[in-house]
Motif scaffolding. Structure first.
Motif: not given
Length: 421
Positions: A397-421
């Motif tokens: 919930g936190r990393v998603l909210a950070d992403t939506i509001t243009g903040q930099t999440p505390e963890v790298n989002m790339n490993p969790y992105s749908i783009d990996r598929f």
């Protein structure tokens, strides 16, 4: 920013919490009559940042093949489900190669450890109660080879993921968890992961939703989302009764139903429902109650003394599509697990108050959550956590909210992105 979150389970509630903190106008849509009543209701109750292995471990194809036709198998593949899971299943098996499996453990560990840190912050900020225990996870083993193998794996977790653990021999194990005294002759030892927590996910969802309602987050219950329509920079969310809601941003946190909701927009989400069962048994009359979440690695069972009041027993994973029925043999299987782990309790427990439950865990094909942006601007995903949804909810919930509001999440989002598929 007007945000609609589809799904009132723990993933959706956690997202709503952080979106509200960041100033969004939030509406949560839930098809049940309250929050946390589906997959978040009867899960094992462990926030296991130290036990984050995906289920598609090396050799899983053999386990699944052996399970065909075996109703007592802890992991069961029903033949009727195979046609509907072929494309997902191929990826699931591909990700069971050792290197991929270990990398997915690392990815899950990062999110899970961050999540437990955030849970502490949520408690401090809200004072929320949910039968919390910080006693940790205790894995027990019935043969030395299994104990040695898991001890080596714990070493990997310690070196690669910073996990704290302690290996216990039989005598130390019984001193550490006296409730296992009756089966001590059948146990070789255990491993304690001290950083893990336990808690009732449903109670957490219910109490956090009440807090959010007092902060002007809207909850709509008993509503089914039919379709998400993109209208320029806005979205229209069509409900089954014909009502349409508008929003700038839509978060799909609908568990195993998430793929259906975005498919009409051309987005393919590799998530499949994996059915889990549990019993929630009152512990009245049991003096020697367990202190820890106990995972029996031979029986593939988890027994969790939630709040010292009830024993939550979970022990199966079933590939059977969206079937949520609870067969009598599955209940009997869980009862046998209680008898094998805590025979003293099994003799006195009220067998008319077992409270059986079944839920559909949203399992991504690689065992790692699917979080963040989609190819459609303003549409986001929070799904695919499998058996780790409760563990990873706060961080997701936190990393998603950070992403939506243009903040930099505390963890790298790339490993969790749908783009990996």
């Amino acid at each position: 920013m007007r945000v609609i979150i589809i799904g009132g389970g723990v993933a959706g509630i956690a997202t709503a919490y952080y979106m509200q903190q960041l100033g969004a106008d939030v509406t949560v849509l839930e098809r049940s009559h309250g929050v946390g009543l589906e997959t978040s209701f009867g899960n094992g109750g462990g926030l296991t940042a130290s036990v984050v292995e995906p289920w598609n471990e090396p050799g899983i194809h053999k386990v699944l093949l052996r399970s065909l036709g075996r109703k007592d198998s802890p992991i069961l593949l029903r033949a009727t489900a195979i046609p509907g899971m072929l494309s997902w299943g191929i990826r699931f098996l591909r990700e069971s190669r050792r290197n991929a499996f270990l990398e997915n453990i690392r990815r899950n560990s990062v999110l899970a450890r961050y999540s437990l840190a955030l849970m502490e912050q949520i408690r401090e900020e809200t004072g929320i109660e949910y039968r919390l225990s910080d006693a940790g996870t205790l894995l027990v083993f019935r043969d030395q080879a299994s104990l040695d193998g898991h001890a080596a794996h714990a070493g990997f977790l310690g070196e690669e993921c910073g996990v704290e653990y302690k290996v216990l021999d039989r005598s130390d194990l019984i001193a550490f968890e006296p409730s296992l005294l009756a089966v001590q002759d059948k146990l070789e030892g255990g491993i304690h992961f001290s950083a893990d927590e336990t808690g009732d996910c449903h109670i957490f969802c219910r109490n956090l939703a009440e807090i959010l309602e007092n902060r002007n987050v809207r909850f709509r219950y008993g509503v089914n989302v039919v379709k998400i329509i993109q209208r320029g920079a806005l979205f229209e969310v069509e409900l089954s009764g014909g009502e349409t809601l508008k929003a700038d941003t839509v978060v799909v946190a609908a568990g195993a139903c998430s793929p259906r909701l975005v498919r009409t927009l051309g987005i393919r989400v590799p998530v499949y429902p994996v059915k889990g069962y549990s019993l929630t048994i009152p512990m009245e009359g049991w003096g020697n109650r367990p202190r820890h979440l106990v995972g029996d690695m031979t029986l593939h069972a988890v027994a969790n003394p939630l709040g010292g009041a009830v024993l939550r027993v979970a022990g199966t994973a079933e590939f059977t599509g969206f079937d949520k029925t609870i067969p009598a043999e599955r209940v009997a299987n869980l009862v046998r697990l209680v008898e094998a782990i805590f025979p003293e309790f099994a003799e006195i427990m009220d067998r008319d108050s077992l409270n059986p439950w079944a839920g559909l865990r949203p399992m991504s094909s690689d065992g790692v959550p699917i979080l963040g942006k989609t190819p459609i601007k303003g549409l986001y995903l929070n799904t695919g956590h499998g058996h780790l949804g409760w563990t990873m909810a706060a961080a997701s919930g936190r990393v998603l909210a950070d992403t939506i509001t243009g903040q930099t999440p505390e963890v790298n989002m790339n490993p969790y992105s749908i783009d990996r598929f």
